[in-house]
Scaffold this motif. Structure first.
Motif, PDB file in Angstrom:
ATOM      1  N   ILE A   1       0.860  -1.182   0.000  1.00 15.24           N
ATOM      2  CA  ILE A   1       0.000   0.000   0.000  1.00 15.24           C
ATOM      3  C   ILE A   1       0.898   1.235   0.000  1.00 15.24           C
ATOM      4  O   ILE A   1       1.712   1.409   0.907  1.00 15.24           O
ATOM      5  CB  ILE A   1      -0.908   0.047   1.246  1.00 15.24           C
ATOM      6  N   VAL A   2       0.759   2.070  -1.011  1.00 10.63           N
ATOM      7  CA  VAL A   2       1.506   3.323  -1.069  1.00 10.63           C
ATOM      8  C   VAL A   2       0.507   4.466  -0.946  1.00 10.63           C
ATOM      9  O   VAL A   2      -0.378   4.618  -1.788  1.00 10.63           O
ATOM     10  CB  VAL A   2       2.311   3.459  -2.378  1.00 10.63           C
ATOM     11  N   LEU A   3       0.654   5.244   0.124  1.00 13.15           N
ATOM     12  CA  LEU A   3      -0.182   6.430   0.298  1.00 13.15           C
ATOM     13  C   LEU A   3       0.686   7.643  -0.012  1.00 13.15           C
ATOM     14  O   LEU A   3       1.629   7.940   0.715  1.00 13.15           O
ATOM     15  CB  LEU A   3      -0.725   6.514   1.735  1.00 13.15           C
ATOM     16  N   ASP A   4       0.358   8.317  -1.092  1.00  9.77           N
ATOM     17  CA  ASP A   4       1.191   9.412  -1.587  1.00  9.77           C
ATOM     18  C   ASP A   4       0.548  10.763  -1.294  1.00  9.77           C
ATOM     19  O   ASP A   4      -0.661  10.946  -1.460  1.00  9.77           O
ATOM     20  CB  ASP A   4       1.388   9.251  -3.096  1.00  9.77           C
TER      21      ASP A   4
ATOM     22  N   GLU B   1       3.975   0.436 -12.149  1.00 14.45           N
ATOM     23  CA  GLU B   1       4.619  -0.657 -12.871  1.00 14.45           C
ATOM     24  C   GLU B   1       4.437  -2.001 -12.166  1.00 14.45           C
ATOM     25  O   GLU B   1       4.686  -3.049 -12.762  1.00 14.45           O
ATOM     26  CB  GLU B   1       6.115  -0.366 -13.029  1.00 14.45           C
ATOM     27  N   TYR B   2       4.005  -1.981 -10.914  1.00 13.06           N
ATOM     28  CA  TYR B   2       3.902  -3.202 -10.122  1.00 13.06           C
ATOM     29  C   TYR B   2       2.433  -3.494  -9.838  1.00 13.06           C
ATOM     30  O   TYR B   2       1.731  -2.686  -9.221  1.00 13.06           O
ATOM     31  CB  TYR B   2       4.670  -3.050  -8.811  1.00 13.06           C
ATOM     32  N   ASP B   3       1.973  -4.681 -10.267  1.00 11.79           N
ATOM     33  CA  ASP B   3       0.556  -5.000 -10.115  1.00 11.79           C
ATOM     34  C   ASP B   3       0.151  -5.311  -8.675  1.00 11.79           C
ATOM     35  O   ASP B   3      -1.044  -5.335  -8.359  1.00 11.79           O
ATOM     36  CB  ASP B   3       0.159  -6.163 -11.028  1.00 11.79           C
ATOM     37  N   PHE B   4       1.120  -5.566  -7.801  1.00 16.10           N
ATOM     38  CA  PHE B   4       0.786  -5.843  -6.402  1.00 16.10           C
ATOM     39  C   PHE B   4       0.841  -4.580  -5.537  1.00 16.10           C
ATOM     40  O   PHE B   4       0.675  -4.644  -4.316  1.00 16.10           O
ATOM     41  CB  PHE B   4       1.723  -6.909  -5.815  1.00 16.10           C
ATOM     42  N   VAL B   5       1.067  -3.429  -6.164  1.00 14.11           N
ATOM     43  CA  VAL B   5       1.120  -2.157  -5.442  1.00 14.11           C
ATOM     44  C   VAL B   5      -0.205  -1.416  -5.617  1.00 14.11           C
ATOM     45  O   VAL B   5      -0.669  -1.205  -6.742  1.00 14.11           O
ATOM     46  CB  VAL B   5       2.273  -1.269  -5.944  1.00 14.11           C
ATOM     47  N   ARG B   6      -0.807  -1.055  -4.501  1.00 19.90           N
ATOM     48  CA  ARG B   6      -2.012  -0.225  -4.519  1.00 19.90           C
ATOM     49  C   ARG B   6      -1.600   1.209  -4.201  1.00 19.90           C
ATOM     50  O   ARG B   6      -1.111   1.497  -3.112  1.00 19.90           O
ATOM     51  CB  ARG B   6      -3.032  -0.721  -3.494  1.00 19.90           C
ATOM     52  N   PHE B   7      -1.770   2.091  -5.160  1.00 20.81           N
ATOM     53  CA  PHE B   7      -1.329   3.481  -5.021  1.00 20.81           C
ATOM     54  C   PHE B   7      -2.535   4.369  -4.756  1.00 20.81           C
ATOM     55  O   PHE B   7      -3.486   4.417  -5.528  1.00 20.81           O
ATOM     56  CB  PHE B   7      -0.624   3.930  -6.301  1.00 20.81           C
ATOM     57  N   GLU B   8      -2.496   5.071  -3.618  1.00 19.29           N
ATOM     58  CA  GLU B   8      -3.563   5.985  -3.239  1.00 19.29           C
ATOM     59  C   GLU B   8      -2.971   7.367  -2.975  1.00 19.29           C
ATOM     60  O   GLU B   8      -1.830   7.491  -2.519  1.00 19.29           O
ATOM     61  CB  GLU B   8      -4.286   5.499  -1.980  1.00 19.29           C
ATOM     62  N   GLU B   9      -3.753   8.383  -3.281  1.00 20.88           N
ATOM     63  CA  GLU B   9      -3.298   9.763  -3.064  1.00 20.88           C
ATOM     64  C   GLU B   9      -4.191  10.457  -2.035  1.00 20.88           C
ATOM     65  O   GLU B   9      -5.407  10.260  -2.018  1.00 20.88           O
ATOM     66  CB  GLU B   9      -3.319  10.540  -4.374  1.00 20.88           C
ATOM     67  N   ARG B  10      -3.561  11.256  -1.212  1.00 17.83           N
ATOM     68  CA  ARG B  10      -4.291  11.950  -0.144  1.00 17.83           C
ATOM     69  C   ARG B  10      -3.475  13.157   0.297  1.00 17.83           C
ATOM     70  O   ARG B  10      -2.253  13.075   0.440  1.00 17.83           O
ATOM     71  CB  ARG B  10      -4.515  11.006   1.043  1.00 17.83           C
TER      72      ARG B  10
END
Length: 270
Positions: free
Chosen positions: A49-52, A65-74
């Protein structure tokens, strides 16, 4: 009968994610570091989980680029708030909190996988080793550097907003130290170190002033001298070579800045 019970237990653990691990990262303009961090988690974390905080560089593109990475912005709302929100997005019962400028070493990866196969229980501490401007630091008060980084999602939250957030547990957990190091790529040049050290000093001064702390006229310099002696001599920073000298020097300079800022805030409030 015993085999059937073991199989049932394994199925139960799988269904309720007892042996799966969510890696959680908060980011802001981490294009220099994020790929190394994610790559080190392959085979360790079942999701990332990447919270940007609305990066303006290529952090988002790299994560995609990585399908196992969930990218969220806040929008940024502080360290603890961001980490707690990111934890809430995780799918599994155990969380691995890791910073974008960190990476899992081979030995640490083996240790995590061993615990994962046995079934996580309690909380886990890792030993963080810092790479400072290209040099691995083994002294200076920076190593060993123990951090609780793997913990159950429930009954755990981050607290504190000023400088260094901390984990708070609503139940007692047994703590285990994992073998291997968590590699920390902290500073790429001395200017970066001084800039960030002064930033933390400024935040600390505000925190101290809010708590009613005072600083006398000689406090900035006496504190700086004490910090240098502690890091360079007592904690054997001299064994880290020139890097140890710079770490102690910059830390001392930032202590001067911190207490001068505290004195300024004291006078302003008065």
């Amino acid at each position: 009968m015993q085999l059937a019970s073991q199989q049932f237990y394994l199925i139960f653990r799988y269904l309720y994610h007892m042996d799966k691990l969510s890696a959680v990262i908060i980011t802001l303009n981490e294009e220099r570091n994020i790929r190394r961090c994610i790559e080190s988690l392959i085979g360790v974390a079942d999701e990332v989980i990447v919270l940007d905080s609305l990066s303006t560089d290529t952090t988002k593109a790299i994560c995609s680029e990585y399908d196992f990475v969930r990218f969220e912005e806040r929008k940024w709302e502080g360290y603890s708030s961001s980490k707690n929100f990111a934890n809430s997005l995780s799918s599994f019962s155990y969380i691995f909190s890791i910073d974008a400028d960190e990476a899992v070493s081979t030995e640490l990866k083996t240790a995590i996988l061993h615990e994962k196969n046995q079934g996580f229980s309690g909380i886990y501490t890792v030993n963080r080793k810092t790479n400072y401007c290209g040099t691995w630091i083994h002294h200076s008060g920076w190593y060993p550097d123990y951090k609780v980084r793997i913990f159950p999602k429930d009954q755990t939250k981050w607290v504190g907003e000023y400088v260094h957030e901390e984990l708070e547990f609503s139940a007692p957990f047994q703590e285990k130290l994992l073998s291997g190091d968590l590699h920390h790529y902290s500073y790429y040049d001395y200017t970066d170190h001084r800039t960030r050290a002064d930033k933390y000093s400024l935040l600390t001064a505000r925190k101290m002033n809010a708590r009613g702390k005072k600083a006398g006229i000689f406090k900035p310099y006496l504190s700086a001298l004490g910090r240098f002696i502690s890091m360079y001599l007592i904690k054997r920073g001299f064994l880290d070579g020139y890097a140890g000298w710079k770490i102690a020097t910059i830390s001392a300079q930032s202590n001067i800045f911190k207490y001068k800022e505290l004195r300024r805030l004291n006078k302003k409030d008065a």
